[in-house]
Write an enzyme that holds these catalytic residues in place. Sequence first.
Site, mmCIF file in Angstrom:
data_model
loop_
_atom_site.group_PDB
_atom_site.id
_atom_site.type_symbol
_atom_site.label_atom_id
_atom_site.label_comp_id
_atom_site.label_asym_id
_atom_site.label_seq_id
_atom_site.Cartn_x
_atom_site.Cartn_y
_atom_site.Cartn_z
ATOM 1 N N ASP A 189 40.679 -78.321 -89.903
ATOM 2 C CA ASP A 189 40.749 -79.582 -90.892
ATOM 3 C C ASP A 189 42.275 -79.637 -91.468
ATOM 4 O OD1 ASP A 189 38.796 -77.600 -92.987
ATOM 5 O OD2 ASP A 189 41.198 -78.105 -93.461
ATOM 6 N N HIS A 207 43.294 -71.938 -84.204
ATOM 7 C CA HIS A 207 42.143 -72.572 -83.612
ATOM 8 C C HIS A 207 42.423 -73.962 -83.370
ATOM 9 C CE1 HIS A 207 39.048 -69.124 -84.735
ATOM 10 N NE2 HIS A 207 39.729 -68.553 -83.961
ATOM 11 N N CYS A 245 47.504 -90.560 -72.910
ATOM 12 C CA CYS A 245 48.195 -89.648 -73.590
ATOM 13 C C CYS A 245 49.429 -90.253 -73.997
ATOM 14 C CB CYS A 245 48.566 -88.571 -72.515
ATOM 15 S SG CYS A 245 49.887 -87.340 -73.054
ATOM 16 N N THR A 279 35.743 -66.356 -94.827
ATOM 17 C CA THR A 279 35.551 -66.186 -93.324
ATOM 18 C C THR A 279 34.293 -65.176 -92.954
ATOM 19 O OG1 THR A 279 36.387 -65.791 -91.206
ATOM 20 C CG2 THR A 279 37.371 -64.873 -92.589
ATOM 21 N N GLU A 313 30.108 -63.972 -99.954
ATOM 22 C CA GLU A 313 29.166 -63.192 -99.435
ATOM 23 C C GLU A 313 29.767 -62.005 -98.863
ATOM 24 O OE1 GLU A 313 25.953 -65.073 -97.540
ATOM 25 O OE2 GLU A 313 27.537 -66.087 -96.362
HETATM 26 N N1 APR Z 1 33.679 -69.927 -101.101
HETATM 27 C C1 APR Z 1 34.108 -68.758 -100.398
HETATM 28 N N2 APR Z 1 33.467 -68.110 -99.221
HETATM 29 C C2 APR Z 1 32.644 -69.092 -98.947
HETATM 30 C C3 APR Z 1 32.235 -70.238 -99.501
HETATM 31 C C4 APR Z 1 33.021 -70.669 -100.889
HETATM 32 N N3 APR Z 1 32.728 -71.703 -101.395
HETATM 33 N N4 APR Z 1 31.184 -70.896 -98.640
HETATM 34 C C5 APR Z 1 30.927 -70.066 -97.594
HETATM 35 N N5 APR Z 1 31.694 -68.949 -97.687
HETATM 36 C C6 APR Z 1 31.838 -68.067 -96.829
HETATM 37 C C7 APR Z 1 30.517 -67.662 -96.244
HETATM 38 O O1 APR Z 1 29.957 -66.628 -96.940
HETATM 39 C C8 APR Z 1 31.075 -66.962 -94.865
HETATM 40 O O2 APR Z 1 31.108 -65.687 -94.692
HETATM 41 O O3 APR Z 1 32.778 -68.441 -95.550
HETATM 42 C C9 APR Z 1 32.172 -67.874 -94.375
HETATM 43 C C10 APR Z 1 31.949 -68.988 -93.437
HETATM 44 O O4 APR Z 1 31.633 -68.386 -92.269
HETATM 45 P P1 APR Z 1 31.492 -69.372 -90.718
HETATM 46 O O5 APR Z 1 30.627 -70.359 -90.875
HETATM 47 O O6 APR Z 1 31.096 -68.111 -89.722
HETATM 48 O O7 APR Z 1 33.007 -69.597 -90.375
HETATM 49 P P2 APR Z 1 34.436 -68.821 -89.956
HETATM 50 O O8 APR Z 1 34.295 -67.447 -90.175
HETATM 51 O O9 APR Z 1 35.392 -69.802 -90.413
HETATM 52 O O10 APR Z 1 34.005 -69.117 -88.387
HETATM 53 C C11 APR Z 1 35.048 -68.600 -87.552
HETATM 54 O O11 APR Z 1 33.944 -69.494 -85.485
HETATM 55 O O12 APR Z 1 32.992 -71.093 -84.825
HETATM 56 C C12 APR Z 1 34.074 -70.602 -84.890
HETATM 57 O O13 APR Z 1 35.925 -71.616 -84.114
HETATM 58 C C13 APR Z 1 35.010 -71.674 -85.301
HETATM 59 O O14 APR Z 1 36.921 -70.930 -86.614
HETATM 60 C C14 APR Z 1 35.615 -70.927 -86.427
HETATM 61 C C15 APR Z 1 35.196 -69.267 -86.194
#
Ligand code: APR
Length: 236
Positions: free
Chosen positions: A94, A109, A136, A176, A203
């Site tokens: 985003d 990414h 393109c 993350t 978490e």
């Molecule tokens: N504030 C802080 N942390 C948060 C919040 C919030 N409001 N809401 C959720 N989280 C945390 C969750 O606890 C989780 O650990 O954000 C994390 C999101 O994890 P994912 O959904 O696995 O996303 P991400 O880690 O960015 O995924 C990594 O995986 O699917 C691929 O390419 C995609 O870039 C992505 C990569």
Amino acid sequence: MGQPRSIVILTGAGISAESGIDTFRSAGGLWEQHRVEDVATPEGFARNPNLVLNFYDMRRAALANVAPNPAHEALARLERAFAGELLLVTQNVDDLHERGGSARVLHMHGELKSALCTACEMRSPWHGSMIDRPPCPVCRAPMLRPDVVWFGEMPYEMGRIYRALESCDLFVSIGTSGAVYPAAGFVQEARAAGARCLELNLERSEGSRFFHETRLGPASVLVPEWVEEVLSRAAE
Ligand code: APR
């Protein structure tokens, strides 16, 4: 810890959650709504390009309905005020970091608002849809795909990221899950290079044990607090 000289920040979907963008692995998250194999692999794209183009067209269009939150804005403040080295690496596709005011964002990414031509391999800014196979902007071939790094593909600028991890003295991971490599391995790289490692997350993540400190809570609260700490210490 004294005043950091060089900071690397890694953000994930959690930093945009409070802006209304679904994360991937939470209950009801994107990967519960869609099969990864179908929408986030080159094989899925070859099998059913319309499904994939439509998925990213929807996500791109949905950006118009969301806005940056205090976590994005705080990182932009840090970028403007921090005198040391700062590299902001995001796994997010985003544009909320930029709309929050960050000028230097490394999208490892890829980006929803970018198109990758599979004919000439050029990347072009892209705001519309791709489902009707538009030409393109560079070579005019109707061969565009979302400029998003899919599973099995190499993320962008890995050399630059590893060089920054080797020389930073503070590594901060925000929102993350630590489920996806190579990003999930950055904390170990930074730690091996002697950096202090801080995690800000809702978490505990899969990599929490590698961090010196983990603070649990929403990014919109934790990130402005942490940025205030860094900037007020710099002012002492
Ligand atoms: N504030 C802080 N942390 C948060 C919040 C919030 N409001 N809401 C959720 N989280 C945390 C969750 O606890 C989780 O650990 O954000 C994390 C999101 O994890 P994912 O959904 O696995 O996303 P991400 O880690 O960015 O995924 C990594 O995986 O699917 C691929 O390419 C995609 O870039 C992505 C990569």
